[in-house]
Design a protein around this motif. Structure first.
Motif, PDB file in Angstrom:
ATOM      1  N   PRO A  87      14.995  93.278  29.179  1.00 41.89           N
ATOM      2  CA  PRO A  87      15.466  92.592  30.401  1.00 41.89           C
ATOM      3  C   PRO A  87      13.626  91.971  30.349  1.00 41.89           C
ATOM      4  N   GLU A  88      14.086  90.776  30.872  1.00 45.72           N
ATOM      5  CA  GLU A  88      13.263  89.379  30.587  1.00 45.72           C
ATOM      6  C   GLU A  88      11.865  89.646  32.538  1.00 45.72           C
ATOM      7  N   LEU A  89      10.924  90.336  31.649  1.00 41.28           N
ATOM      8  CA  LEU A  89      10.544  90.182  33.249  1.00 41.28           C
ATOM      9  C   LEU A  89       9.500  89.122  33.975  1.00 41.28           C
ATOM     10  N   HIS A  90       8.866  88.369  33.966  1.00 37.84           N
ATOM     11  CA  HIS A  90       8.101  87.951  34.605  1.00 37.84           C
ATOM     12  C   HIS A  90       9.170  86.751  36.135  1.00 37.84           C
ATOM     13  N   ARG A  91       8.786  87.806  36.653  1.00 33.54           N
ATOM     14  CA  ARG A  91       9.872  87.122  37.251  1.00 33.54           C
ATOM     15  C   ARG A  91       9.062  86.453  38.531  1.00 33.54           C
ATOM     16  N   GLY A  92       7.781  87.190  39.290  1.00 29.48           N
ATOM     17  CA  GLY A  92       7.219  86.260  40.070  1.00 29.48           C
ATOM     18  C   GLY A  92       6.248  87.241  40.583  1.00 29.48           C
ATOM     19  N   SER A  93       6.594  89.034  40.920  1.00 24.48           N
ATOM     20  CA  SER A  93       5.928  89.719  41.861  1.00 24.48           C
ATOM     21  C   SER A  93       6.730  91.397  40.575  1.00 24.48           C
ATOM     22  N   LEU A  94       6.306  92.160  40.603  1.00 24.29           N
ATOM     23  CA  LEU A  94       6.248  93.853  40.876  1.00 24.29           C
ATOM     24  C   LEU A  94       8.043  93.614  41.657  1.00 24.29           C
ATOM     25  N   LEU A  95       8.279  93.212  42.808  1.00 24.71           N
ATOM     26  CA  LEU A  95       9.242  93.288  43.488  1.00 24.71           C
ATOM     27  C   LEU A  95      10.629  92.805  42.689  1.00 24.71           C
ATOM     28  N   ALA A  96      10.209  91.394  42.488  1.00 26.05           N
ATOM     29  CA  ALA A  96      11.264  90.683  41.662  1.00 26.05           C
ATOM     30  C   ALA A  96      11.132  91.417  40.267  1.00 26.05           C
ATOM     31  N   ASP A  97      10.125  91.619  39.631  1.00 23.54           N
ATOM     32  CA  ASP A  97      10.866  92.336  37.734  1.00 23.54           C
ATOM     33  C   ASP A  97      11.729  93.755  38.257  1.00 23.54           C
ATOM     34  N   THR A  98      11.425  94.437  39.202  1.00 19.93           N
ATOM     35  CA  THR A  98      11.903  95.717  39.734  1.00 19.93           C
ATOM     36  C   THR A  98      13.499  95.948  39.879  1.00 19.93           C
ATOM     37  N   ALA A  99      13.476  94.240  40.495  1.00 18.58           N
ATOM     38  CA  ALA A  99      14.837  94.201  40.828  1.00 18.58           C
ATOM     39  C   ALA A  99      15.804  93.470  39.624  1.00 18.58           C
ATOM     40  N   ALA A 100      15.135  92.997  38.732  1.00 13.37           N
ATOM     41  CA  ALA A 100      15.448  91.989  37.406  1.00 13.37           C
ATOM     42  C   ALA A 100      15.783  93.643  37.020  1.00 13.37           C
ATOM     43  N   VAL A 101      15.156  94.692  36.736  1.00 17.29           N
ATOM     44  CA  VAL A 101      15.319  95.516  35.682  1.00 17.29           C
ATOM     45  C   VAL A 101      16.217  96.950  36.351  1.00 17.29           C
ATOM     46  N   GLN A 102      16.400  96.931  37.443  1.00 11.73           N
ATOM     47  CA  GLN A 102      17.166  97.923  38.803  1.00 11.73           C
ATOM     48  C   GLN A 102      18.854  97.346  37.900  1.00 11.73           C
ATOM     49  N   ALA A 103      19.327  96.136  38.094  1.00 10.65           N
ATOM     50  CA  ALA A 103      20.220  94.906  38.294  1.00 10.65           C
ATOM     51  C   ALA A 103      20.916  95.054  36.854  1.00 10.65           C
ATOM     52  N   ALA A 104      19.755  95.569  35.824  1.00 14.64           N
ATOM     53  CA  ALA A 104      20.576  95.989  34.347  1.00 14.64           C
ATOM     54  C   ALA A 104      20.778  97.256  34.285  1.00 14.64           C
ATOM     55  N   VAL A 105      20.191  98.620  34.329  1.00 16.88           N
ATOM     56  CA  VAL A 105      20.420  99.415  35.028  1.00 16.88           C
ATOM     57  C   VAL A 105      22.036  99.448  35.433  1.00 16.88           C
ATOM     58  N   ASP A 106      22.380  98.277  36.593  1.00 19.70           N
ATOM     59  CA  ASP A 106      23.362  98.584  38.016  1.00 19.70           C
ATOM     60  C   ASP A 106      24.689  98.234  37.161  1.00 19.70           C
ATOM     61  N   ALA A 107      24.576  97.605  36.084  1.00 26.65           N
ATOM     62  CA  ALA A 107      25.170  96.571  35.308  1.00 26.65           C
ATOM     63  C   ALA A 107      25.976  97.657  34.011  1.00 26.65           C
ATOM     64  N   LEU A 108      25.293  98.911  33.947  1.00 27.09           N
ATOM     65  CA  LEU A 108      24.977 100.011  32.532  1.00 27.09           C
ATOM     66  C   LEU A 108      26.361 100.590  32.824  1.00 27.09           C
ATOM     67  N   ARG A 109      27.652 101.549  31.971  1.00 26.11           N
ATOM     68  CA  ARG A 109      28.252 102.085  32.506  1.00 26.11           C
ATOM     69  C   ARG A 109      28.170 103.490  31.501  1.00 26.11           C
ATOM     70  N   GLU A 110      27.052 103.498  31.538  1.00 27.88           N
ATOM     71  CA  GLU A 110      26.332 105.333  30.547  1.00 27.88           C
ATOM     72  C   GLU A 110      25.041 105.259  31.050  1.00 27.88           C
ATOM     73  N   PRO A 111      24.562 106.336  31.352  1.00 25.77           N
ATOM     74  CA  PRO A 111      22.966 106.312  32.143  1.00 25.77           C
ATOM     75  C   PRO A 111      22.220 106.269  31.457  1.00 25.77           C
ATOM     76  N   ALA A 112      20.506 106.074  31.538  1.00 28.68           N
ATOM     77  CA  ALA A 112      19.906 105.275  31.125  1.00 28.68           C
ATOM     78  C   ALA A 112      18.584 105.940  30.464  1.00 28.68           C
ATOM     79  N   ILE A 113      18.108 105.553  29.967  1.00 28.31           N
ATOM     80  CA  ILE A 113      16.669 106.333  29.822  1.00 28.31           C
ATOM     81  C   ILE A 113      16.077 105.020  30.313  1.00 28.31           C
TER      82      ILE A 113
END
Length: 226
Positions: free
Chosen positions: A34-60
């Motif tokens: 995922p691309e970070l630089h969303r302006g805050s830790l909260l926004a960066d975390t949300a971007a990564v959370q969205a990527a994890v939630d979109a996966l069909r497999e468990p993630a490392i």
């Protein structure tokens, strides 16, 4: 089959993980950066959370440097990898834990709107000092300006408390003190120590790929996610 999510640190881009991502994908594993630089830790975390939630497999999830603060706030991971990364507890931030070394702080230059960037020569010495020159030069060219305040962000949850984790101490790191890394590593399930600088994904990508493949093939991972 598991997936891998690679989370870069401050000033970095997904392209810094290109070699690692390519090698891991070659074995059939899905890799998301995922691309970070969303302006805050909260926004960066949300971007990564969205990527994890979109996966069909468990993630490392592998977080590098500031990326450790990001993955700490993400839920639903199967395993966390902290690569020379921050492991905040409740109420803690990367800056509060110790933040950047004096060498890296000396490389920081102010920019418009409170943003900062890194002086190329000083960034090379702090981030890529043990990397082959052509790789270090490309990595420096990829660096981008950073919005203010991300390193002072506090994760809303501490995923390492209920998720298996591996900490990789980079013993020759000039950007995040190895002593600080070892103290943070005590919060993780497993600890490794590599004789590298801050950015082995640039200088020694096979080390990072090997660790990810080891985790993907481990009995624990197969038993927990079958």
């Amino acid at each position: 089959m598991a997936a891998v999510v690679l989370v870069h640190g401050l000033y970095h881009r997904p392209e810094h993980f290109a070699e690692v991502a390519e090698q891991v994908r070659a074995s059939g594993t899905e890799v998301v950066v995922p691309e970070l630089h969303r302006g805050s830790l909260l926004a960066d975390t949300a971007a990564v959370q969205a990527a994890v939630d979109a996966l069909r497999e468990p993630a490392i999830l592998l977080g590098h440097s500031y990326g450790g603060s990001v993955i700490t706030g993400v839920s639903g991971a199967g395993h966390l990898v902290y690569l020379a990364a921050f492991v905040p507890d409740a109420g803690e931030s990367a800056a509060g834990l110790g933040g950047a070394s004096s060498r890296l702080k000396a490389a920081i230059r102010p920019g418009p709107g409170g943003s900062t960037s890194l002086c190329p020569d000083l960034a090379t010495a702090a981030l890529y000092d043990d990397c082959p020159e052509p790789f270090a030069a490309r990595a420096v060219d990829l660096l981008r300006a950073q919005a203010p305040g991300c390193g002072r962000g506090v994760p809303e949850r501490q995923s390492w408390k209920d998720t298996p984790s591996t900490y990789v101490v980079c013993a020759r790191d000039r950007a995040v003190d190895p002593g600080l890394q070892r103290r943070m590593a005590s919060r993780c399930t497993d600890v490794r120590e590599w004789q590298t600088g801050h950015s082995p994904f640039v200088g020694r990508p096979r080390l990072v790929v090997g660790l990810l493949r080891e985790l993907l093939a481990s009995d624990f991972w197969r038993n927990a996610h079958t």
